[in-house]
Design a protein around this motif. Structure first.
Motif, PDB file in Angstrom:
ATOM      1  N   ARG A  84     110.649  24.592  66.582  1.00  0.00           N
ATOM      2  CA  ARG A  84     109.608  25.295  67.325  1.00  0.00           C
ATOM      3  C   ARG A  84     108.604  25.981  66.411  1.00  0.00           C
ATOM      4  O   ARG A  84     108.186  27.093  66.652  1.00  0.00           O
ATOM      5  CB  ARG A  84     110.289  26.322  68.231  1.00  0.00           C
ATOM      6  CG  ARG A  84     109.493  26.752  69.432  1.00  0.00           C
ATOM      7  CD  ARG A  84     110.435  27.546  70.307  1.00  0.00           C
ATOM      8  NE  ARG A  84     109.765  28.540  71.098  1.00  0.00           N
ATOM      9  CZ  ARG A  84     110.388  29.457  71.815  1.00  0.00           C
ATOM     10  NH1 ARG A  84     111.700  29.493  71.833  1.00  0.00           N
ATOM     11  NH2 ARG A  84     109.727  30.329  72.530  1.00  0.00           N
ATOM     12  N   CYS A  85     108.236  25.281  65.336  1.00  0.00           N
ATOM     13  CA  CYS A  85     107.275  25.893  64.406  1.00  0.00           C
ATOM     14  C   CYS A  85     105.868  25.887  64.984  1.00  0.00           C
ATOM     15  O   CYS A  85     105.015  26.644  64.563  1.00  0.00           O
ATOM     16  CB  CYS A  85     107.311  25.181  63.056  1.00  0.00           C
ATOM     17  SG  CYS A  85     106.475  23.585  63.027  1.00  0.00           S
ATOM     18  N   GLY A  86     105.629  25.001  65.935  1.00  0.00           N
ATOM     19  CA  GLY A  86     104.334  25.016  66.620  1.00  0.00           C
ATOM     20  C   GLY A  86     103.269  24.159  65.966  1.00  0.00           C
ATOM     21  O   GLY A  86     102.140  24.077  66.451  1.00  0.00           O
ATOM     22  N   THR A  87     103.593  23.530  64.851  1.00  0.00           N
ATOM     23  CA  THR A  87     102.594  22.706  64.164  1.00  0.00           C
ATOM     24  C   THR A  87     102.026  21.643  65.107  1.00  0.00           C
ATOM     25  O   THR A  87     100.845  21.350  65.079  1.00  0.00           O
ATOM     26  CB  THR A  87     103.239  22.036  62.929  1.00  0.00           C
ATOM     27  OG1 THR A  87     103.757  23.069  62.102  1.00  0.00           O
ATOM     28  CG2 THR A  87     102.228  21.224  62.143  1.00  0.00           C
TER      29      THR A  87
END
Lengths: 507, 382
Positions: free
Chosen positions: B15-18
């Motif tokens: 869930r790093c959002g990259t």
């Protein structure tokens, strides 16, 4: 809770209140929590998640929560690389998600960029680049990570863009925060429409108050950061040293001359720090492992072409006098990306390096150990003995070292960054383990390394520094923490803002 | 896929959002910096990570299937951007594989009926109007006719006489000999089967297609619908190359000059299944250039293209949501200043008609080609 949900829906709109099982599950964990093994903290589900669209809506939700005595938590834009967004206990509270608040505006006259908490570092970087400005805050995580978790702007050292302008926190000029009472407080540059982009004035000098308080004092709904003109030229310099001590002494010499805009001493195993902005992450990651014993200074320069050339030359002379060896160009090429960082754009980790650090992890695999020191000798002792402990574990478990992900970094940050945080230290050491959780068999050895570092920390006697909701620098320091508790009682007497995060649940 | 395999794959995401944003260099405008159609519209668990959390939760027994989970699952357009962007770094969460698996294992009662219907239509071709092609000299290879290259008739084409007529006209004009399974059509497979979680049916149909291609000694298959192209490329074991019809058009333009079209600047939507899935970015652009049109690219183009919102069965399951997704793209179309949006996918075309600004128009690349070579529509009846 049903009645509360209805009231929340009235405030933000029915689409923007969610209570379903997936929502609760999604907001119950972050990189420091895991659903099972290896968790540093337990996963705790919120009862509801609210997506406010404005400060007024945040205010209305806070007023409701205060009245109904419901705990409130907050997450920036839904990603989890910055810690502190998980409820302090299972099945309590409402979590704010700021996805709907992504507005970014630039005021060229006042040289500030104003951003709402749901904006991402990537979005601001793009805008800055487009407008030919630089900005300095450095945010952890990845480009997709929200610009700031509203209560927890990453106070990172901002590496190459760094020290001349202070830490990330020093570039926050003002903020808008909704207090527990429902009052909207505007600080620093946001206190008045015409306020210049000064960090502390003319509004109340409270801009730094909520940092690290993890929404414990109030919910930040907007923030202003200072802007800088794009320099004509940027450059970097990377120099290796035989010992950490010689690197630190050389670093002080450079700082005395006020050369370089960002400089960091990195101890053995430090390369990962140098690689954060690099676009050549894979080569770099292998390099880190191959050069565990290197002591390194990385610095950048910016200004006119002549200034950059002069400073670079002068720094090489100083550093070489302290046994420094300038790294060859081919090695420096691995670290590219720092120039963009120094120019003020790439203010978040390169997505590729994030791939390296967070690759194949089932909860994010970062264990942190580290601290701040009152003497360079203690720091050096810590890093030296710590690295030996790490290397021993690696020797005992060769698959750990040969795996592409697990690595360790140590870096020492000297000088003004920490002085500017209150002068409690002039040196810091930090150890970050990056572990591949997909290989769960690594967990015990990572635990072993961490335990040894922690024991060292106690033995040497230093204030722990860390990431994680109960490992804040000042919350670990009794004097600072009692001060923080006094502020907390004044700001949030009912204690419904983020209980169990920066402040214990009982507070 | 076992639960453990699903879990291992889903755990690649932290869930790093990259995946939420477009690569920085590709989009110098912050207004167009987010990417996932459902994530940028509905946020939170509707982002790619939310879907990965469904996989984790289901695999670990933390979550049980219910309407809420299904709602999120069927809000994804399966555009594949998250998977693609993630794979550009070292880490790679195989999001498409995970989503396809989730759509397979979701309980039957939670599967949208509209998707089931679409999937059934793909398996068994019913009424078709492929005979139109015979008017243009297209050879019926289901009988004794032979041809090296055939046109693949998918669900969007098989009963669409006007589109068949346009394509027939273009084939005839190009002077190329093309075949098609006319009297006994091939199963008109496309992505719909995957959207509906019926990969097993798809594989069975493609095996049938493979057998018939082999029997007839077909050397190349031309696809009009990108959603057919991508699944055939992916699942066929025939060794026969499957190409986009836009390649045929690009070749045709090199040999035969079209008449000049009276159009101001245009912009082009890269369909997910033509671009990301089938890696065909250049042929449509060659066609646009060959037609003498000025192309104004959107910020998010080629492998950074934003989905129109129709994918993943969205147009059938939730047309209102598909319209909201399309609105995101229309904003970007407007930002280019172009008044004509060209698409090379029937689903993009249909979805963009929802919420189309009054002063803009949408053109299908095939229709544009036909127009450029003098097709009037009257030919269809001949």
């Amino acid at each position: 809770m049903k009645e509360t949900v209805k009231k929340l829906q009235k405030i933000v709109g029915s689409e923007w209140v969610r209570t379903d099982s997936l929502t609760q599950y999604f907001y119950s964990s972050d990189v420091m929590t895991y659903f099972g093994q290896g968790a540093l903290y337990p996963s705790n589900k919120p009862l509801a998640v609210v997506y406010p669209g404005s400060a007024k809506e945040v205010q209305a939700v806070i007023n409701l929560a205060r009245k109904e005595e419901i705990p409130l938590y907050a997450i920036g834009g839904g990603t989890v690389l910055l810690i502190g967004s998980i409820p302090g206990k299972n099945d309590i509270g409402i979590t704010f998600d700021f996805h709907r608040m992504q507005k970014i505006t630039v005021d060229k006259e006042r040289m500030v960029v104003r951003a709402q908490p749901g904006a991402t570092g990537l979005q601001v970087s793009q805008l800055m680049r487009e407008m030919d400005f630089g900005y300095r805050p450095y945010f952890g995580g990845s480009p997709g990570t929200s610009l700031f978790v509203p209560y927890q702007v990453f106070t990172g050292q901002n590496k190459m863009a760094g020290y001349q302008d202070g830490m990330g926190i020093n570039c926050a000029a003002g903020m808008e925060m909704v207090l527990a009472s429902g009052e909207i407080l505007r600080t620093g540059s946001m206190a008045h429409k015409q306020s210049p982009g000064w960090p502390h004035g003319p509004g109340p000098a409270l801009t730094y108050l909520p940092f690290f308080a993890n929404a414990g004092y109030g919910i930040v709904t907007e923030m202003e950061f200072r802007l800088f003109p794009t320099p004509q030229e940027v450059g970097s310099l990377w120099v290796t040293f035989p010992t950490l001590s010689s690197a630190c002494t050389a670093m002080y010499e450079v700082m005395k001359k006020e050369y370089a805009c960002g400089a960091t001493v990195m101890g053995p195993g430090c390369w990962t720090h140098a690689l954060y902005s690099s676009q050549h992450w894979q080569e770099g990651a292998h390099f880190v492992k191959a050069t565990q014993d290197i002591n390194l200074i990385g610095m950048s320069f910016r200004g006119s072409k002549a200034k950059v050339a002069f400073e670079r030359k002068a720094c090489i002379r100083i550093l070489e006098q302290h046994s420094g060896a300038v790294m060859p160009d081919w090695m420096v090429a691995i670290l590219d990306g720092h120039e963009a960082n120094a120019a003020g754009w790439q203010q978040c980790n390169s997505p590729k390096i994030c791939g390296t650090f967070n690759g194949k992890s089932d909860s994010g695999g970062i264990f942190v150990s580290g601290g701040v020191f009152d003497s360079l000798e203690k720091l050096e002792d810590y890093m030296d003995r710590g690295m030996k402990a790490y290397q021993q574990v690696c020797r005992d478990n060769p698959e750990f070292l040969s795996h592409p992900h697990p690595t360790v970094r140590l870096y020492a940050s000297c000088g003004q960054t920490y002085l500017s945080m209150g002068g409690h230290s002039n040196a810091a050491g930090e150890v970050i383990f990056v572990v591949d959780y997909a290989r769960r068999e690594f967990l015990p050895m990572v635990g072993a390394i961490k335990a040894q570092f922690d024991a060292l920390m106690q033995e040497i006697g230093m204030a722990p520094l860390g990431v994680g909701r109960d490992k804040r620098t000042w919350t670990e320091c009794p004097a600072h923490f009692s001060m923080a508790q006094i502020i907390k009682k004044a700001a949030d007497p009912q204690g419904f803002l983020a209980p169990g995060v920066a402040f214990p649940l009982s507070e | 896929m076992t639960k453990q395999e699903l879990l291992d794959k889903a755990l690649s995401c932290n869930r790093c959002g990259t995946c939420r944003g477009v690569t920085q260099d590709a989009v110098p405008n912050a207004d167009f910096s987010t990417q996932c159609p459902s994530g940028m519209t509905l946020f939170g668990e509707y982002e790619p990570a939310g879907l990965m959390y469904i996989a984790r939760g289901i695999a670990q027994g933390d979550l049980q299937w219910n309407k809420d989970l299904a709602k999120v699952l069927y809000s994804c357009t399966l555009c594949g951007y998250c998977d693609d962007l993630c794979s550009r770094g070292y880490r790679h969460t195989p999001a498409v594989t995970i989503l396809e698996e989730l759509r397979k294992i979701v309980p039957q009662e939670l599967k949208p009926r509209s998707l089931q219907k679409a999937a059934a239509a793909a398996e068994v071709p019913k009424q078709h109007k492929l005979a139109v092609l015979k008017n243009y000299g297209v050879i019926d290879v289901s009988g004794s006719g032979t041809a090296d290259t055939i046109l693949f008739a998918d669900t969007t084409l098989i009963a669409n006489s006007s589109k068949l007529s346009e394509i027939g006209f273009l084939i005839k004009t190009s002077g190329r000999k093309l075949g098609c399974f006319i009297d006994e059509p091939l199963p008109p497979v496309e992505q719909a089967l995957i959207n509906g979680g019926q990969q097993d049916v798809l594989e069975r149909c493609v095996a049938r297609i493979d057998r018939r291609l082999k029997q007839k000694g077909i050397k190349k298959v031309v696809c009009y619908n990108p959603e057919s192209l991508s699944v055939l490329k992916r699942f066929s074991r025939s060794g026969v190359p499957f190409v986009s019809i836009t390649q045929l058009y690009a070749e045709m333009l090199k040999k035969k000059s079209p008449k000049k079209l009276k159009l101001s600047a245009v912009t082009y939507q890269d369909p997910c299944h033509l671009g990301r899935y089938a890696q065909e970015y250049s042929a449509p652009r060659q066609v646009i250039a060959g037609l003498g049109l000025t192309l104004k690219e959107m910020w998010r183009s080629r492998n950074n293209s934003l989905c129109c919102g129709a994918g993943g069965g969205m147009l059938a399951v939730n047309p209102q949501l598909a319209k909201r997704y399309a609105a995101n793209r229309w904003e970007e179309v407007s930002a280019t200043g172009a008044k004509t949006l060209i698409t090379a996918c029937p689903y993009c075309n249909a979805n963009f008609r929802q919420g189309k600004p009054k002063d803009s128009k949408i053109m299908d690349l095939t229709s544009l080609m036909a127009q450029a070579y003098g097709y009037t529509g009257k030919e269809a009846g001949k």
